[in-house]
Design an enzyme around this catalytic site. Structure first.
Site, PDB file in Angstrom:
ATOM      1  N   HIS B 134       0.795  -1.227   0.000  1.00  0.00           N
ATOM      2  CA  HIS B 134       0.000   0.000   0.000  1.00  0.00           C
ATOM      3  C   HIS B 134       0.829   1.280   0.000  1.00  0.00           C
ATOM      4  O   HIS B 134       0.300   2.345   0.318  1.00  0.00           O
ATOM      5  CB  HIS B 134      -0.983   0.025   1.184  1.00  0.00           C
ATOM      6  N   HIS B 186      -2.784  -1.786  -4.829  1.00  0.00           N
ATOM      7  CA  HIS B 186      -4.122  -1.191  -4.688  1.00  0.00           C
ATOM      8  C   HIS B 186      -4.127   0.080  -5.512  1.00  0.00           C
ATOM      9  O   HIS B 186      -3.462   1.045  -5.171  1.00  0.00           O
ATOM     10  CB  HIS B 186      -4.420  -0.883  -3.223  1.00  0.00           C
ATOM     11  N   GLU B 310     -13.953  -8.946  -0.449  1.00  0.00           N
ATOM     12  CA  GLU B 310     -14.646  -7.655  -0.627  1.00  0.00           C
ATOM     13  C   GLU B 310     -14.806  -7.389  -2.114  1.00  0.00           C
ATOM     14  O   GLU B 310     -14.445  -6.322  -2.613  1.00  0.00           O
ATOM     15  CB  GLU B 310     -13.832  -6.535   0.042  1.00  0.00           C
ATOM     16  N   CYS B 328     -17.094   2.621   0.241  1.00  0.00           N
ATOM     17  CA  CYS B 328     -16.000   3.131  -0.592  1.00  0.00           C
ATOM     18  C   CYS B 328     -16.117   2.672  -2.038  1.00  0.00           C
ATOM     19  O   CYS B 328     -15.672   3.378  -2.945  1.00  0.00           O
ATOM     20  CB  CYS B 328     -14.645   2.677  -0.041  1.00  0.00           C
ATOM     21  N   CYS B 406     -11.353   3.102   6.365  1.00  0.00           N
ATOM     22  CA  CYS B 406     -11.334   3.687   5.026  1.00  0.00           C
ATOM     23  C   CYS B 406     -12.614   4.438   4.712  1.00  0.00           C
ATOM     24  O   CYS B 406     -12.576   5.481   4.078  1.00  0.00           O
ATOM     25  CB  CYS B 406     -11.036   2.623   3.969  1.00  0.00           C
TER      26      CYS B 406
END
Lengths: 636, 636
Positions: B134, B186, B310, B328, B406
């Site tokens: 990340h 990501h 997810e 999100c 997030c």
């Protein structure tokens, strides 16, 4: 009035519906499973079960392989193979049984110990892993096998081995000084001990069973040093309720945890309640019965709503696609129902027993007899079942054998032992619960009697029962809850019905011919509105059979069909599978011309067109390749 | 005709529906989140985000805490707080922003490196964990924050920090000798780089974005030594498609993997497609758009059907109870839609953007502004959600803050930056996509123009737009797909409509007042019959709003209600939540007198009684305590 145990050898099924299945089990599957247990079947995962015994007996070298409960696969096979001798007294199977028992005997240690997993792999951990070790579970299955083998063959060699094993267990477990005061991690031995008690009359079996049943739920849960409650708290699906150890049986108001464990527990408890003649134990079991069958059971007789923990969840939680509904759990439900019938011959138990046997149990095995379902969902979308994480315990098709092979031998012992589900007896009173064709010899206080049943079930509500024997025997013939215009003719004359708890009483004379007949409409069935998954839906049942729609008959998008409840389902004879009674329902489908593949939503109402669905009995699903299947249809 | 970036400071929302939400975000949530980020908010889980920067800067002692992407929480807050200054130029927030930027600057290493997780915890692993580290994700959010902060305040201090960071990334990643030839684990930095490019005109930002977008899917996936494909194969939900790295973008025909990653990827790719003026890239994005919105999107604008990973699952797989539909991801869908509108001003993109914003985005935040949903299911049974394993990612109620935070700052930056979703512009052509009240200043080739919108949306289809500015500007006013009798009055005179891709064209003169009006019926909506979960069901939509039934209005067993599609839903004004337009639908419920609690099944048809359900807008659910909720009702 004393309950009479009807030995498995006393009832030989001879039935148009079941013969083919039993014959297949006897002639093909029992030998096939023997090859699997000996790692000689190409294409099936090696079982290693016999090899484990050989290693434990010092007859072979090697490591233990398989699950810690691998021994039980052989035990269930011995039980099934023993029953199979009733139908085919095969010298090969007799020899295989003797070979298995010989090896088991040689594997037994001088003190009676017999679990190959611990003998080979963990000799210093014997009786130290009560929660998960399965020593008592395997002993239970071997004890059931020993009782079955003796009942059919008269040979008590395995029973003597197991008596020595039970004597060891009696010395290890109990409330005495230096004993382990606990109960099995997986219930099973309780019901086996009760079988041994009834077969031998020796109360030591009963006493151990009674201790395990009544002690369950006491603290500590299993061994103090297992830190069971502490460690299991890390996985909520494996806590004390998973093991039915969250409370004493009398304080349990809902069926919790691993469904097979629960069913075996309740079965053993019902056996104990009968012998103990304890109405409070019976009442506790009835509370659980009401909870299971009134709030937590699928229409197919399946129990266990969730794959994680293979377990019960909460009231009215009955998802149709992600359920577990393990074949073994439905077998357990039938076993429990049979014990409840011995305690209290009420038709509501028989209705559930029959529901489980004809639907969730029989769906566990393919028509070819060599493919098995562990999990028996009530709907299947193949792509979803293959893809989605929450479907990972669902197999979209039956498979040949399982790494964890509990279901296949369990189905086979149930098929080969089906005769034991037909009757219960108390003194001169005999209850016939299932109209399955059979020849039975019953020992009554008035003398031996024979009953010969010819039946058209489950396709037609018709059975002919011929009685030979003394007078003084009372027959109680079940009036199924679904039966319409139930009638009995005695030697051609109508009998006026006297019903008691759903059974019609007849006192036959020698040579009497009783003809039972009843109508069975194909009917729409709806679920309690508290079951969210079935709201707005209906399924079709006819007699004991639940029906389903398959892609093979109807194409895809079964979920889009809406049945018209005002149009009664139409029965049709079909050639499929050697002849079945199919059902067709009328309704509507979406006009797909109004829906392109890339449009998800539109304003209502979208056009619908008349349509029909052809249904087959649920137990036959997935015998024509992979495809969609649906029990609960949208309905209006 | 050149696309014109409308700066966030150019559009100030001033709207009866949104003001309260934005004001709450600005006055309460932005300060609240600052306290959380500084671990000063009682009752919220400590964020540690600011502390991580202080430690990295040498201003404090301690260990890194939080997720490896904890830095991004502060970045999203900086972006939101910057936007908040448009509405309330708070000296405290300005000071907090300066404090945050000051610490970030001090944490930055001499070579430009800036990720506190690696600076503090894993200094020897920088740029070695591309798949999951990340670093580029956090850099992306900081770059977005830097652009936002400069746009609103004119202060380029954070942008200078981030330019140095981007220069480092440009040196580390690329196809040159000694560079890492890869792409982010990501996606996020791509769209941020495109913002920086548009804000500065410096093509180095574009070039890096274009490289990351076009390189994605090449092999090796991430670093050779990460053995990504090998290791991720152990969890099918985390394989290459989870990262949209299974193929090059042009070869991707379906939306796969982690839904937020996918949305951010497509957003950045659309930005690049616009600058690159590459119709093949646009075509690839349209293929994905069609797949997402035509086969994989909930009626609420939610995407991501499964909690494990997810992620997206398969076409038409849209379970209503176990979906992920992360807040999100819906924000990401709105972001992507906005980019597609810049590429191609077609109303179908605006319809989806509006659907996501008014439903799945807004449901992410409570009316009090301090409770958040990560997951936004379309039905909830509290007991099932609490119990069942397959519901474990579903929170039955909004919670204050998340360990993985997030969504909360993402919602707030979306609310505070809502103005950027209202318009797009190409030269003198301005498209108004959302009828949200606002004051806008637009820079056109003909000169600056101001647009002032007063709107009654989403409750009434009415908006008044006053134009001041030069002639030569063309306004394209959206005709929403749900609009009935769409009309425009210009200074009181009807305008004859000329539609282009769902937009009505008007060329206003200085001082013109345009009155837009359209009807919005409450309508039943049905889903494609390929969506099994919605078969036999309907939901109610009115304008951009999806409606739902709640236990607070209707009691329990919402699933038992069957709506009558022949009875149009009735609109009702309600005092709830400061005034809403509610909807009531007519239908039937089971007569519960026919169902005792311990009976699961009975023959059909069970009696039903007339009933009605009161519905509220979906985004308002769970503001009145824990209870059942349902979007898709049974319907006939």
């Amino acid at each position: 009035m004393q309950n009479v145990e009807i030995g498995v050898g006393q009832v030989k099924v001879n039935d148009g519906f079941w013969n083919r299945r039993i014959q297949n089990a006897v002639e093909n599957v029992v030998p096939y499973q023997w090859r699997v247990l000996n790692d000689r079947e190409p294409g099936a995962e090696p079982s290693h079960a016999m090899q484990n015994y050989r290693i434990a007996a010092g007859l072979a070298e090697g490591e233990f392989q398989g699950f810690q409960f691998q021994d039980s696969d052989l035990a269930k096979w011995i039980e099934a193979a023993s029953y199979s001798l009733i139908y085919d007294d095969s010298p090969e199977i007799r020899a295989a049984l003797r070979e298995a028992i010989d090896v088991i005997g040689k594997a037994q240690q001088p003190d009676g110990y017999l679990d190959t997993h611990y003998i080979i792999k963990k000799p210093d951990r014997k009786w130290k892993e009560i929660a998960h070790g399965h020593e008592l579970y395997c002993a239970g299955h071997l004890l059931e096998a020993a009782v079955a083998y003796r009942a059919v063959t008269g040979d008590d060699s395995l029973l003597r081995i197991m008596e020595k094993n039970v004597d060891l267990i009696r010395s290890v477990f109990g409330k005495g000084e230096g004993q382990i005061d606990s109960y099995p991690g997986h219930e099973e031995i309780e019901l086996a001990l009760m079988k041994a008690f009834r077969a031998t009359g020796d109360r030591k079996y009963y006493e151990l069973a009674e201790y395990f049943i009544e002690n369950r739920g006491s603290r500590p849960a299993f061994l103090e040093e297992e830190r069971f409650l502490e460690l299991s708290g890390q996985n909520r699906w494996l806590e004390a309720d998973y093991h039915q150890a969250h409370a004493k049986l009398r304080d349990q108001k809902t069926a919790e945890g691993h469904a097979v464990r629960a069913m075996y527990f309740y079965t053993g408890a019902a056996d104990v309640a009968l012998e103990k003649n304890d109405p409070t134990l019976k009442a506790a079991l009835d509370t659980l019965w009401k909870n299971v069958t009134g709030r937590r059971m699928y229409v197919t007789g399946g129990v266990g709503s969730q794959g994680d923990g293979e377990r019960f969840t909460i009231d009215y939680d009955l998802p149709n696609d992600t359920c577990y509904t393990e074949t073994c759990a439905a077998i357990g439900l039938a076993m429990w129902a049979l014990r409840m019938l011995r305690l209290d011959p009420d038709v509501r138990y028989a209705d559930v027993m029959e529901r489980a046997l004809y639907n969730n149990v029989l769906s566990g095995i393919s028509e070819d007899g060599e493919h098995y379902f562990y999990v028996n969902p009530l709907m299947l979308k193949p792509d979803v079942a293959k893809y989605r994480r929450d479907h990972e315990s669902v197999e979209p098709e039956r498979v040949k054998w399982f790494g964890c092979a509990c279901c296949p031998p369990n189905v086979i012992r149930t098929l080969c032992g089906l005769g034991s589900y037909v009757y219960t007896q108390r003194g001169g009173d005999v209850w016939q619960h299932l109209y399955i064709g059979n020849e039975a010899v019953l020992h009554t206080p008035a003398g031996d009697a024979s009953l010969s049943t010819v039946s058209s079930m489950p396709w037609k509500g018709r059975a002919q029962i011929v009685y030979h024997g003394p007078s003084g025997v009372t027959l109680h013939l079940r009036v199924p809850s679904y039966a319409k215009d139930f009638a009995i003719m005695r030697n051609g004359e109508p009998v006026s019905l006297e019903l008691e708890q759903g059974y019609a009483r007849v006192c036959p004379a020698d040579g009497d011919c009783l003809e039972v007949s009843f109508g069975m409409d194909a009917q729409f069935v709806q679920a309690n509105p508290r079951v969210t998954e079935d709201c707005g839906k209906a399924c079709v049942c006819r007699g004991p059979l639940v029906y389903c729609a398959e892609e093979a008959d109807n194409g895809t998008l079964l979920g889009d069909f809406t049945a018209d409840l005002a149009e009664p389902p139409r029965v049709e004879e079909r050639e499929l599978f050697g002849g079945i009674t199919g059902v067709t329902v009328s309704g509507t489908r979406s006009d797909m011309a109004g829906w392109d593949e890339d449009t998800l939503y539109r304003t209502a109402p979208a056009a619908r067109v008349p349509a029909s669905l052809r249904l087959i009995p649920y137990f036959l699903w997935n015998n024509r390749g992979l495809g969609e299947m649906l029990v609960w249809m949208n309905a209006r």
